[in-house]
Scaffold this active site. Structure first.
Site, PDB file in Angstrom:
ATOM      1  N   ARG A  21      65.576 -39.005   0.205  1.00  0.00           N
ATOM      2  CA  ARG A  21      65.275 -38.424   1.317  1.00  0.00           C
ATOM      3  C   ARG A  21      66.246 -37.250   1.489  1.00  0.00           C
ATOM      4  O   ARG A  21      65.940 -35.810   1.683  1.00  0.00           O
ATOM      5  CB  ARG A  21      64.731 -38.909   2.416  1.00  0.00           C
ATOM      6  CG  ARG A  21      63.479 -39.546   2.558  1.00  0.00           C
ATOM      7  CD  ARG A  21      62.974 -40.394   3.302  1.00  0.00           C
ATOM      8  NE  ARG A  21      63.729 -41.873   2.982  1.00  0.00           N
ATOM      9  CZ  ARG A  21      63.343 -42.904   3.413  1.00  0.00           C
ATOM     10  NH1 ARG A  21      62.321 -43.151   4.431  1.00  0.00           N
ATOM     11  NH2 ARG A  21      63.858 -43.923   3.106  1.00  0.00           N
TER      12      ARG A  21
ATOM     13  N   PHE B 218      57.818 -58.305 -11.138  1.00  0.00           N
ATOM     14  CA  PHE B 218      58.048 -59.608 -10.636  1.00  0.00           C
ATOM     15  C   PHE B 218      56.655 -60.383 -11.402  1.00  0.00           C
ATOM     16  O   PHE B 218      55.500 -60.000 -10.765  1.00  0.00           O
ATOM     17  CB  PHE B 218      58.094 -59.962  -9.305  1.00  0.00           C
ATOM     18  CG  PHE B 218      58.140 -61.243  -8.817  1.00  0.00           C
ATOM     19  CD1 PHE B 218      59.456 -61.967  -9.034  1.00  0.00           C
ATOM     20  CD2 PHE B 218      57.043 -61.901  -8.310  1.00  0.00           C
ATOM     21  CE1 PHE B 218      59.702 -63.181  -8.661  1.00  0.00           C
ATOM     22  CE2 PHE B 218      57.104 -63.358  -7.880  1.00  0.00           C
ATOM     23  CZ  PHE B 218      58.453 -63.925  -7.942  1.00  0.00           C
ATOM     24  N   ASP B 219      56.948 -61.320 -12.063  1.00  0.00           N
ATOM     25  CA  ASP B 219      55.768 -62.007 -12.664  1.00  0.00           C
ATOM     26  C   ASP B 219      55.838 -63.407 -13.462  1.00  0.00           C
ATOM     27  O   ASP B 219      57.349 -63.535 -13.532  1.00  0.00           O
ATOM     28  CB  ASP B 219      54.652 -61.172 -13.485  1.00  0.00           C
ATOM     29  CG  ASP B 219      53.276 -61.374 -13.224  1.00  0.00           C
ATOM     30  OD1 ASP B 219      52.935 -62.787 -13.462  1.00  0.00           O
ATOM     31  OD2 ASP B 219      52.390 -60.443 -13.220  1.00  0.00           O
TER      32      ASP B 219
ATOM     33  N   ASP C 224      62.168 -47.322 -11.712  1.00  0.00           N
ATOM     34  CA  ASP C 224      62.173 -48.580 -10.640  1.00  0.00           C
ATOM     35  C   ASP C 224      60.857 -49.026 -10.232  1.00  0.00           C
ATOM     36  O   ASP C 224      60.109 -48.915  -9.293  1.00  0.00           O
ATOM     37  CB  ASP C 224      62.627 -47.709  -9.221  1.00  0.00           C
ATOM     38  CG  ASP C 224      63.191 -48.728  -8.367  1.00  0.00           C
ATOM     39  OD1 ASP C 224      63.256 -49.790  -8.528  1.00  0.00           O
ATOM     40  OD2 ASP C 224      63.204 -48.271  -7.045  1.00  0.00           O
TER      41      ASP C 224
ATOM     42  N   THR D 286      67.658 -52.990   0.333  1.00  0.00           N
ATOM     43  CA  THR D 286      68.431 -52.544   1.377  1.00  0.00           C
ATOM     44  C   THR D 286      67.537 -52.091   2.527  1.00  0.00           C
ATOM     45  O   THR D 286      68.254 -51.691   3.722  1.00  0.00           O
ATOM     46  CB  THR D 286      69.012 -51.110   0.875  1.00  0.00           C
ATOM     47  OG1 THR D 286      68.141 -50.055   0.136  1.00  0.00           O
ATOM     48  CG2 THR D 286      70.114 -51.425  -0.403  1.00  0.00           C
TER      49      THR D 286
ATOM     50  N   LYS E  82      60.648 -52.758 -10.313  1.00  0.00           N
ATOM     51  CA  LYS E  82      60.845 -53.875  -9.512  1.00  0.00           C
ATOM     52  C   LYS E  82      59.836 -55.150 -10.055  1.00  0.00           C
ATOM     53  O   LYS E  82      59.118 -55.753  -9.063  1.00  0.00           O
ATOM     54  CB  LYS E  82      60.709 -53.785  -8.018  1.00  0.00           C
ATOM     55  CG  LYS E  82      61.824 -52.808  -7.234  1.00  0.00           C
ATOM     56  CD  LYS E  82      61.872 -52.882  -5.630  1.00  0.00           C
ATOM     57  CE  LYS E  82      62.702 -51.948  -5.337  1.00  0.00           C
ATOM     58  NZ  LYS E  82      62.598 -50.654  -5.582  1.00  0.00           N
TER      59      LYS E  82
ATOM     60  N   LYS F  56      65.356 -41.281 -10.719  1.00  0.00           N
ATOM     61  CA  LYS F  56      64.687 -42.308 -10.248  1.00  0.00           C
ATOM     62  C   LYS F  56      63.098 -41.968 -10.112  1.00  0.00           C
ATOM     63  O   LYS F  56      63.020 -41.364  -9.192  1.00  0.00           O
ATOM     64  CB  LYS F  56      65.347 -43.159  -9.255  1.00  0.00           C
ATOM     65  CG  LYS F  56      64.817 -44.644  -8.988  1.00  0.00           C
ATOM     66  CD  LYS F  56      65.277 -45.182  -7.774  1.00  0.00           C
ATOM     67  CE  LYS F  56      65.055 -44.883  -6.526  1.00  0.00           C
ATOM     68  NZ  LYS F  56      63.462 -45.475  -6.191  1.00  0.00           N
TER      69      LYS F  56
END
Length: 229
Positions: free
Chosen positions: A209, A65-66, A61, A116, A63, A33
């Protein structure tokens, strides 16, 4: 063969560190990712190199938005690179535009439900309607599926509820917020172990991580895979 149910988040600053980490992990992982944190560090170039030159699967990744026209254009542009997954926010109009933008490509549009790293207090601060966070996540997942999402991003704590939705048949559930037993949760608030996430119905888990910060990331990745049912 690596188990592609595990997706490793390359949450490092740039291409150089990303390639070094992938080399250290070697054939233990087949799916990566790449997110916004590496966007200005050559993330798209790295994603393309992993896909085209190393044969890895790639989850972009972003995300997104528009407005609909912008989402459609952005997804259409990204679809030409043959990436595997792309995230957009789970608002139905955004998902529908992304589904149009991907056209006949193999790109899978994954709708983000509730991050999350958020809990009910965060939703209150963001003026999200009252209610149990699991119920809101479930509703957003259902609406995203109806709008044309190929899958959703949700915490492992909601995976079983989403998998029980009639609309989830044939759709993907991808769960970040996954931590091996004993690992620090960091900024994640709705977590589960790799085994719990897959047992709850997730198709893929995202781990960052605990793997890339490990002294031996390949061994850390194999340990996560060993936990999977």
């Amino acid at each position: 063969m690596a188990d592609d149910r595990l997706i490793v988040a390359l949450d490092v600053p740039n291409v150089v560190q990303g390639l070094d980490l992938v080399a250290r992990i070697g054939d233990a992982v087949s799916f990566y990712k790449i997110g916004l944190g590496m966007l200005t560090g050559g993330g798209l170039a790295l994603a393309n190199q992993l896909k085209q030159e190393q044969g890895k699967r790639v989850f972009l990744d972003m995300k997104l938005f528009d407005i609909g026209a912008t989402i459609e254009a952005a997804v259409r542009g990204l679809a030409q690179y043959d990436f595997d997954f792309l995230t957009v926010h789970g608002d139905p109009q955004v998902v529908a535009a992304a589904a149009t933008g991907k056209g006949g490509s193999g790109l899978k549009i994954l709708a983000v439900t509730i991050l999350t790293s958020l809990d009910r207090a965060d939703l209150d601060a963001n003026l999200i309607k009252p209610g149990d966070i699991r119920d809101i996540t479930l509703e957003r997942a259902a609406r995203a599926f109806e709008a044309g999402a190929d899958g959703v991003i949700a915490s492992p704590q909601e995976a079983a509820m989403i998998r029980a939705l009639p609309q989830s048949r044939g759709r993907l559930i991808v769960t970040p917020g996954v931590r091996p037993a004993g690992a620090a949760t960091g900024d994640q608030k709705r977590t589960a172990t790799p085994r719990q996430a897959i047992a709850a119905g997730a198709d893929h888990i995202v781990v960052g991580r605990p793997i890339w910060q490990a002294t031996d990331p390949a061994a850390a990745a194999r340990a996560v895979i060993a936990e999977l049912p």
